[in-house]
Design a protein around this motif. Structure first.
Motif, short mmCIF file in Angstrom:
data_model
loop_
_atom_site.label_atom_id
_atom_site.label_comp_id
_atom_site.label_asym_id
_atom_site.label_seq_id
_atom_site.Cartn_x
_atom_site.Cartn_y
_atom_site.Cartn_z
N ASP B 123 -1.48 4.84 -3.14
CA ASP B 123 -0.46 4.79 -2.08
C ASP B 123 -1.02 4.05 -0.88
O ASP B 123 -2.20 4.19 -0.54
CB ASP B 123 -0.08 6.21 -1.64
N TYR B 124 -0.18 3.32 -0.20
CA TYR B 124 -0.53 2.56 1.01
C TYR B 124 -1.47 1.39 0.74
O TYR B 124 -1.93 0.74 1.67
CB TYR B 124 -1.14 3.47 2.11
N THR B 125 -1.80 1.12 -0.53
CA THR B 125 -2.48 -0.15 -0.80
C THR B 125 -1.42 -1.23 -0.81
O THR B 125 -0.21 -0.95 -0.93
CB THR B 125 -3.19 -0.14 -2.16
N HIS B 126 -1.82 -2.49 -0.68
CA HIS B 126 -0.83 -3.56 -0.58
C HIS B 126 -0.36 -4.07 -1.93
O HIS B 126 0.53 -4.90 -2.02
CB HIS B 126 -1.40 -4.72 0.23
N ARG B 127 -0.98 -3.59 -2.97
CA ARG B 127 -0.63 -4.03 -4.32
C ARG B 127 -0.76 -5.55 -4.47
O ARG B 127 0.02 -6.19 -5.16
CB ARG B 127 0.81 -3.59 -4.69
N LEU B 128 -1.74 -6.10 -3.80
CA LEU B 128 -2.06 -7.50 -4.00
C LEU B 128 -3.29 -7.57 -4.89
O LEU B 128 -4.27 -6.85 -4.66
CB LEU B 128 -2.38 -8.18 -2.65
N ASP B 130 -6.73 -8.42 -6.27
CA ASP B 130 -7.91 -8.66 -5.45
C ASP B 130 -9.10 -9.06 -6.32
O ASP B 130 -9.88 -8.21 -6.74
CB ASP B 130 -8.23 -7.38 -4.67
#
Lengths: 152, 363
Positions: B123-128, B130
């Protein structure tokens, strides 16, 4: 049926068995390797691996249900001096459980020695590991603060 | 019907050898170890343990390698393995209230005793994506002194006010065990929970979603999700007392749903429960939605939608059963098919034998 022992906090043998069942196999093996007074023992049962059906409760506190199984290994040994030791632990590590069964038997003869040599260090390590885990999780605790609204 | 077909032995042996080669891949690349899989693909291991219904991280990791990462194949392998072991007994019910908590959140109470602990969450990660994580030095986690505050289950907080249905713990008959007895509908909640706990995550997720979209009465709040380790205690007959065999990680979801009351009981929140091996938050949430929708009959609601129909849900939630029946279609059905071909040719011959004018009249 034998009198069911109450789940009191005053059951040193159970406490000892739990410290052993929770021990990392390599740590228990290391302590065992440096233990000078290894007694002769015979295997009465096992070590053998099987399953325990883990139960839980609906809603956390309601009627029980069967959640799923876990592998468990158990062993029973007898020392040449007659004491019988039992051990059960999650997983499939036969060597760990056999050592634990021997220590359970020895614990009945000399609890102070087993405590000093095995239980105290294992318990201290387990407690330290749990503390690290708690502290790492505590750092992710949300500290809410309330935004003060302006007068409007 | 299928009949024995001979002649494939060499092809099968070579196919399995080819499978072994493809599974291993490029020999100049180090092979995976179970420790790597447990340590770095932990949630895959958890899913295989949960749906394989067997808690053993090493076996689940081995199943993942053997299945080349095919999760349902890995789950199948774990289920097959468990049938080879004797059962020592049933544990005492685990106590999720005494969990060594690794994550604990509530969407209903901001300031709950014990606090909101985010833990290792996506949760709250940007889901980009890496790519840098592959060779970056990973910093050690931050630590902070842990308060010794108790973290009661949120549903127990609501219980104190009588606003939510209480956990019913009453003497009951034999606790259902679907690994021992074939399922007979209608089911009690104990058997449904056992089936849901090992059910396919995707299937339960879709059904849970369907209840939110209107195919079922669901107006849920996440009362609480907690993830962490609990003790597994077993009564040792030789000793006459229970001993903890160690700890397992579980994920628990308490879903709080809209009210229900009657002449005797004032309106109160109802509940759905999810509990899964390992860290499996999505699955636990989906399970709690399905548990609630499957309580329709018990709560006097109409059963109008798939997610409320226990025979539909529980009969199709097991991915090992599903894959067995779907995949059997690829086994040789030569004789059946020859039979159907013969029938079809006969029908066509009859069709052609009828004069054209009669066909038109028939229409």
């Amino acid at each position: 049926m034998p009198q069911q022992q109450a789940q009191s906090d005053d059951n040193p043998r159970r406490d000892a068995m739990e410290i052993l069942s929770h021990a990392a196999p390599e740590r228990l093996a290391a302590l065992w390797a440096s233990f000078a007074d290894k007694p002769a023992h015979v295997r009465v049962r096992g070590p053998e691996t099987g399953l325990v059906m883990v139960r839980a409760r609906a809603g956390g506190g309601g009627n029980p249900f069967n959640l799923g199984e876990a592998t468990v290994t158990r062993a029973t040994v007898r020392l040449s001096t007659g004491e019988v030791g039992h051990a059960y632990a999650l997983g499939r590590d036969a060597a760990k459980v056999e050592i634990a069964a021997v220590l359970d038997a020895l614990f009945q003869r000399d609890p102070a020695m087993i405590t000093t040599q095995f239980l105290a260090p294992l318990a201290a390590e387990a407690e330290a590991a749990d503390r690290v885990r708690r502290e790492e999780v505590a750092a992710t605790k949300v500290d809410f603060f309330t935004m003060v609204r302006g007068d409007d | 019907m299928y009949v024995a077909v001979k002649g494939g032995e060499a092809a099968i042996a070579n196919a399995h050898r080819l499978l072994g080669d493809r599974r291993r891949g490029d020999r100049s690349v180090p092979g995976l170890t179970l420790t790597q899989i447990i340590g770095q693909l932990g949630l895959a291991v958890d899913r295989v343990m949960g749906e394989g219904s067997l808690y053993d991280m090493e076996l689940a990791a081995l199943a993942i390698v053997q299945a080349r990462g095919d999760m349902i194949e890995a789950i199948f392998l774990l289920r097959a393995y468990r049938t080879t072991l004797p059962r020592f007994g049933y544990s005492q019910p685990i106590d999720t209230g005494k969990m060594l908590i690794e994550r604990r959140i509530s969407a209903t109470y901001k300031d709950l005793p014990g606090g909101q602990l985010l833990g290792p969450t996506f949760d709250y990660t940007h889901r980009l994506l890496d790519p840098s994580l592959l060779d970056a030095d990973v910093p050690e986690p931050v630590a902070r002194t842990a308060e010794d505050a108790a973290a009661p289950r949120v549903t127990d907080l609501l219980n104190d006010e009588g606003l939510i249905e209480v956990d019913v713990s009453e003497p009951q008959g034999e606790i259902g065990d679907l690994t021992r007895e074939p399922l007979e509908f209608p089911l009690n909640r104990d058997l449904r929970l056992q089936a849901l706990a090992r059910g396919d995550e995707g299937f339960l997720l879709a059904l849970g979603y369907s209840t939110q979209r209107g195919y079922g009465r669901s107006h849920p709040f996440v009362g609480e999700i907690r993830i962490g380790e609990v003790e597994v205690e077993l009564d040792i007959p030789e000793l006459g007392f229970a001993v903890s065999l160690g700890r397992i990680r579980v994920t628990e979801c308490q879903m709080v749903n809209k009210f229900k009351g009657n002449a005797k009981v004032p309106p109160q929140f109802t509940r759905g429960y999810g509990l899964v091996f390992g860290q499996a938050e999505r699955k636990a949430m989906a399970m709690s939605l399905c548990d609630r929708s499957l309580r329709a009959r018990e709560l006097g609601e109409d059963v109008n939608h798939p997610a409320q129909d226990e025979e539909f849900v529980i009969s199709h939630s097991d991915n090992v059963q599903s894959t067995g029946f779907v995949e059997h279609l690829k086994l040789p059905h030569y004789v059946d098919f020859q039979g159907e071909l013969g029938l079809l040719r006969e029908m066509r011959a009859e069709h052609e034998a009828v004069p054209e004018e009669l066909k038109e009249a028939a229409e």
